[in-house]
Design a protein around this motif. Structure first.
Motif, PDB file in Angstrom:
ATOM      1  N   ILE A 575       0.840  -1.210   0.000  1.00 54.20           N
ATOM      2  CA  ILE A 575       0.000   0.000   0.000  1.00 54.20           C
ATOM      3  C   ILE A 575       0.871   1.254   0.000  1.00 54.20           C
ATOM      4  O   ILE A 575       0.635   2.195  -0.768  1.00 54.20           O
ATOM      5  CB  ILE A 575      -0.942  -0.007   1.222  1.00 54.20           C
ATOM      6  N   THR A 576       1.894   1.287   0.866  1.00 59.76           N
ATOM      7  CA  THR A 576       2.751   2.474   0.906  1.00 59.76           C
ATOM      8  C   THR A 576       3.522   2.647  -0.408  1.00 59.76           C
ATOM      9  O   THR A 576       3.760   3.773  -0.848  1.00 59.76           O
ATOM     10  CB  THR A 576       3.747   2.396   2.081  1.00 59.76           C
ATOM     11  N   ALA A 577       3.894   1.523  -1.056  1.00 57.00           N
ATOM     12  CA  ALA A 577       4.591   1.614  -2.343  1.00 57.00           C
ATOM     13  C   ALA A 577       3.679   2.215  -3.414  1.00 57.00           C
ATOM     14  O   ALA A 577       4.110   3.056  -4.219  1.00 57.00           O
ATOM     15  CB  ALA A 577       5.081   0.238  -2.781  1.00 57.00           C
ATOM     16  N   LEU A 578       2.414   1.800  -3.433  1.00 56.62           N
ATOM     17  CA  LEU A 578       1.467   2.350  -4.411  1.00 56.62           C
ATOM     18  C   LEU A 578       1.235   3.848  -4.166  1.00 56.62           C
ATOM     19  O   LEU A 578       1.205   4.643  -5.119  1.00 56.62           O
ATOM     20  CB  LEU A 578       0.140   1.590  -4.345  1.00 56.62           C
ATOM     21  N   ILE A 579       1.083   4.236  -2.899  1.00 55.92           N
ATOM     22  CA  ILE A 579       0.906   5.660  -2.590  1.00 55.92           C
ATOM     23  C   ILE A 579       2.174   6.437  -2.960  1.00 55.92           C
ATOM     24  O   ILE A 579       2.114   7.540  -3.511  1.00 55.92           O
ATOM     25  CB  ILE A 579       0.570   5.851  -1.092  1.00 55.92           C
ATOM     26  N   GLY A 580       3.320   5.830  -2.672  1.00 58.93           N
ATOM     27  CA  GLY A 580       4.583   6.470  -3.026  1.00 58.93           C
ATOM     28  C   GLY A 580       4.741   6.654  -4.516  1.00 58.93           C
ATOM     29  O   GLY A 580       5.235   7.689  -4.983  1.00 58.93           O
ATOM     30  N   MET A 581       4.298   5.652  -5.299  1.00 60.40           N
ATOM     31  CA  MET A 581       4.372   5.775  -6.758  1.00 60.40           C
ATOM     32  C   MET A 581       3.494   6.926  -7.244  1.00 60.40           C
ATOM     33  O   MET A 581       3.852   7.634  -8.177  1.00 60.40           O
ATOM     34  CB  MET A 581       3.930   4.465  -7.423  1.00 60.40           C
ATOM     35  N   MET A 582       2.346   7.126  -6.602  1.00 58.83           N
ATOM     36  CA  MET A 582       1.481   8.239  -6.979  1.00 58.83           C
ATOM     37  C   MET A 582       2.198   9.566  -6.769  1.00 58.83           C
ATOM     38  O   MET A 582       2.171  10.457  -7.648  1.00 58.83           O
ATOM     39  CB  MET A 582       0.197   8.200  -6.147  1.00 58.83           C
ATOM     40  N   ALA A 583       2.861   9.711  -5.614  1.00 60.62           N
ATOM     41  CA  ALA A 583       3.568  10.957  -5.318  1.00 60.62           C
ATOM     42  C   ALA A 583       4.716  11.193  -6.296  1.00 60.62           C
ATOM     43  O   ALA A 583       4.903  12.314  -6.797  1.00 60.62           O
ATOM     44  CB  ALA A 583       4.093  10.919  -3.878  1.00 60.62           C
ATOM     45  N   ILE A 584       5.462  10.139  -6.595  1.00 61.94           N
ATOM     46  CA  ILE A 584       6.599  10.290  -7.520  1.00 61.94           C
ATOM     47  C   ILE A 584       6.109  10.590  -8.931  1.00 61.94           C
ATOM     48  O   ILE A 584       6.684  11.430  -9.642  1.00 61.94           O
ATOM     49  CB  ILE A 584       7.474   9.031  -7.482  1.00 61.94           C
ATOM     50  N   SER A 585       5.043   9.926  -9.369  1.00 62.94           N
ATOM     51  CA  SER A 585       4.485  10.194 -10.694  1.00 62.94           C
ATOM     52  C   SER A 585       4.022  11.644 -10.802  1.00 62.94           C
ATOM     53  O   SER A 585       4.232  12.308 -11.827  1.00 62.94           O
ATOM     54  CB  SER A 585       3.313   9.252 -10.987  1.00 62.94           C
ATOM     55  N   ALA A 586       3.384  12.148  -9.737  1.00 60.70           N
ATOM     56  CA  ALA A 586       2.938  13.549  -9.732  1.00 60.70           C
ATOM     57  C   ALA A 586       4.129  14.488  -9.847  1.00 60.70           C
ATOM     58  O   ALA A 586       4.087  15.491 -10.577  1.00 60.70           O
ATOM     59  CB  ALA A 586       2.145  13.837  -8.457  1.00 60.70           C
ATOM     60  N   ALA A 587       5.211  14.169  -9.133  1.00 58.84           N
ATOM     61  CA  ALA A 587       6.408  15.008  -9.207  1.00 58.84           C
ATOM     62  C   ALA A 587       7.022  14.973 -10.599  1.00 58.84           C
ATOM     63  O   ALA A 587       7.429  16.010 -11.145  1.00 58.84           O
ATOM     64  CB  ALA A 587       7.424  14.544  -8.164  1.00 58.84           C
ATOM     65  N   MET A 588       7.087  13.788 -11.209  1.00 54.52           N
ATOM     66  CA  MET A 588       7.698  13.660 -12.536  1.00 54.52           C
ATOM     67  C   MET A 588       6.874  14.366 -13.604  1.00 54.52           C
ATOM     68  O   MET A 588       7.421  14.966 -14.537  1.00 54.52           O
ATOM     69  CB  MET A 588       7.860  12.181 -12.898  1.00 54.52           C
TER      70      MET A 588
END
Length: 648
Positions: A575-588
């Protein structure tokens, strides 16, 4: 543009960016030879799948010999000769020599594996071995490209002249001993890669051909558009979903990019996406298809042999990494669509739910394969039943039913599709053979460990760089064989679980296709989109950022590749990895709820890394706190902007 023009343009792009597709189109009288030889090879593979394969050396020799003959007839020595009609006389001679060198093993099998080992090889044996290896490398150059030939050539040179090489030196082998070891044993050319190719891989590639020829493959596209087409940025999300589905049964990121991209990229451009982004979305999704179970670009079968893990377990283990990868690409397309205000497709542009449900039985072949594998049947059995299921299901509809000529064409295409994979596996076998007999794998592992000096992060970083460099320009199967032989031992020596180590090197070898400057899948997508190739590569890199982060996650937390896992230990880091991917995708993609300020973008990326860092809530919770803070700031500012616009 007509369907014929689209097909012609797609073939030209494939020939330009994908060496595997640069074959002669006008064979004249040799077309019959190709048809007969190709159909014979496919029938041989189906026959031995039923009755059981011959001994590995004989099975591999028939498999490789037939493929080499076809390659020399189909693939010209230079791409500039593609449009010339017919086949030059010298290619016909090379085809017969290549076939003869392999069938020489079949006719002399008993002597080569018994008497020759005791009494030594004859001069004719040595000549055949040298001829066979050199013709294999030339055929690989034509059908696959130079990178793997250069690596294999350097490996052979290292095998002969290793005495003069510092650090990685060894005693060296005479040409006679080296080439006979490479060609007459089951450790090199006819080692594990070609043994797997001559059994499992060929059948699964033929299964993919059957899906295309029966039209079942098109149903994957329709299903993807039906599921995601109405969402924000629906065309891009459908392209990602379709490529994930197609990637389950195909084995080339470039071919997948061109095949589905010819349809999806123009749609993305019409919806409002920039050409560079449209090309990148298709390329990153198609590259991700190589890590998508159950086929994984045909590397899954070799991985099962190398790791000693059952194939049915491999495809389960690969699900979570693939899910994380495609989630990252999916989120990236969402944020890009939000930033540009791109909505989904209208209802009349999408397949209807009723229409899709009427054709849902077309998924039965795929379910049959997965079900049989999970039930413990062999990959050969699963592939055979999948092929028969695809053919049987196709008979019930006029638009999917195959004629007799259609069946013969599918048998021929099954061989054509497999040719580059066969050549790549055989050449990769040379590299593996040299690594084994010289001990090079252990020396490279020692060198990487020495550079890392006991630091796990540095070890992973150096291995990542090595895998990306080794993977550039290599097809999926050869890519994995090379990285698994040269890079994985360093990770395993550091006590990293075997599956985590092999998945790590596999991922970083694959992302070479979307890593500038050698990002062939992005270049192919750019050709369709009429976009800047390098900008397309950079966009693909941003979309596929998950592929550069997730491998670190499942090394630090092997539970993500189902090593010693329970639901209690798996769910929180997932779950934390999926949320983290969302944050990184938004930054990219430079967009979250609204356009972020520079410091917000940096904090989004940092919070994503903290959330993805597995197994430690002391790290993940601060990351979650930062993300919540940015979410509140963005939400307040977006509402303020809406109020300002309303008042204006």
């Amino acid at each position: 543009m007509s369907k014929e023009q689209q097909d012609s343009n797609a073939q030209e792009l494939l020939a330009k960016y994908d060496r595997e597709s640069a074959y002669r189109m006008n064979l004249k009288k040799w077309a019959w030879v190709v048809t007969i030889l190709a159909i014979s090879l496919t029938i041989f593979q189906l026959y031995t799948a039923f009755r059981g394969p011959y001994v590995s050396l004989v099975q591999g020799a028939i498999h490789l010999g037939s493929a080499l003959g076809l390659i020399f007839i189909l693939y010209p020595a230079k791409r500039s000769n593609l449009k010339k009609a017919g086949v030059p006389w010298y290619d016909v001679i090379l085809a017969f020599l290549a076939m003869g060198s392999c069938f020489y093993i079949v006719y002399n099998y008993q002597r080569l594996v018994s008497e020759a080992i005791i009494r030594g090889y004859t001069d004719l044996d040595v000549f055949v071995a040298i001829t066979g290896v050199l013709l294999l490398l030339e055929a690989t150059r034509r059908a696959v490209g130079l990178p793997i030939v250069i690596i294999a050539g350097l490996a052979l040179a290292y095998g002969m002249w290793g005495r003069g090489i510092p650090i990685f030196g060894h005693a060296g082998f005479s040409p006679e001993r080296l080439f006979t070891s490479m060609f007459f044993t089951s450790e090199a050319v006819f080692g594990i890669p070609i043994q797997i190719s001559s059994t499992f891989i060929y059948l699964f590639l033929f299964f993919g051909v059957m899906l295309v020829k029966t039209g079942i493959g098109q149903f994957f596209n329709d299903l993807a558009f039906g599921a995601t087409g109405r969402m924000t940025g629906g065309t891009a999300k459908a392209a990602v979903t379709a490529s994930a589905l197609q990637g389950m049964v195909t084995g080339s990121s470039v071919a997948n990019t061109v095949g589905s991209g010819s349809f999806t990229i123009p749609m993305m451009k019409r919806a409002g996406f920039k050409p560079e982004f449209a090309a990148a979305a298709e390329a990153s999704a198609s590259t991700g298809g190589q890590i998508m179970p159950p086929i994984m670009g045909a590397a899954a079968f070799i991985m099962a042999e190398y790791t000693g893990t059952p194939y049915s377990d491999i495809i389960i283990i690969a699900i979570i990494p693939a899910l994380l990868y495609f989630s990252g690409v999916f989120m990236g397309t969402h944020f890009e669509a939000k930033k540009r205000g791109i909505l989904g497709l209208t209802k009349d542009q999408l397949p209807t739910f009723t229409g899709l449900m009427k054709r849902i039985d077309l998924l039965l072949p795929l379910f049959a394969i997965i079900g049989l594998l999970l039930a413990g049947y062999t990959a050969t059995t699963a592939a055979l039943w999948g092929i028969f299921a695809a053919f049987f299901i196709s008979l019930f509809r006029k638009d999917t039913r195959m004629s007799v000529l259609g069946v013969l064409d599918a048998l021929e295409q099954g061989a054509r599709v497999a040719l580059p994979v066969i050549a790549a596996c055989a050449s990769a076998g040379i590299i593996v053979g040299i690594v084994v007999i010289t001990g090079l794998g252990g020396k490279i592992a020692g060198g990487i460990l020495q550079l890392a000096n006991g630091n796990l992060f540095l070890l992973l970083f150096f291995t990542m760089i090595a895998c990306i460099l080794l993977g550039m320009g290599l097809p999926t199967t050869a890519n994995y064989v090379v990285t698994a032989s040269m890079a994985a031992p360093a990770l395993i020596a550091f006590d990293i679980p075997v599956m985590a180590a092999h998945m790590f090197v596999f991922y970083f070898g694959i992302v070479a296709d979307i890593t500038p400057p050698v990002c062939l899948a992005a270049y192919a997508g750019a050709g369709i989109a009429r976009a800047n190739p390098m900008k397309s590569g950079v966009n693909a890199l941003k979309l596929a950022i998950a592929a550069f982060i997730i491998p670190y996650a499942f090394v630090y937390s092997p539970v993500l590749v189902l090593q010693d896992w329970t639901f209690a230990t798996l769910i929180p880091p997932l779950i934390t990895a999926l949320i983290g991917m969302m944050a990184i995708s938004a930054a990219m993609m430079n967009y979250f709820i609204t356009s972020p300020k520079i410091y917000e973008r940096i904090l989004l990326f940092v919070s994503g890394l903290l959330l993805i860092y597995p197994g430690d809530l002391r790290v993940s919770l601060p990351g979650l706190g930062v993300l919540i803070l940015i979410t509140v700031l963005q939400y307040v500012r977006s509402k303020k902007n809406e109020g300002t616009q309303a008042n204006a």
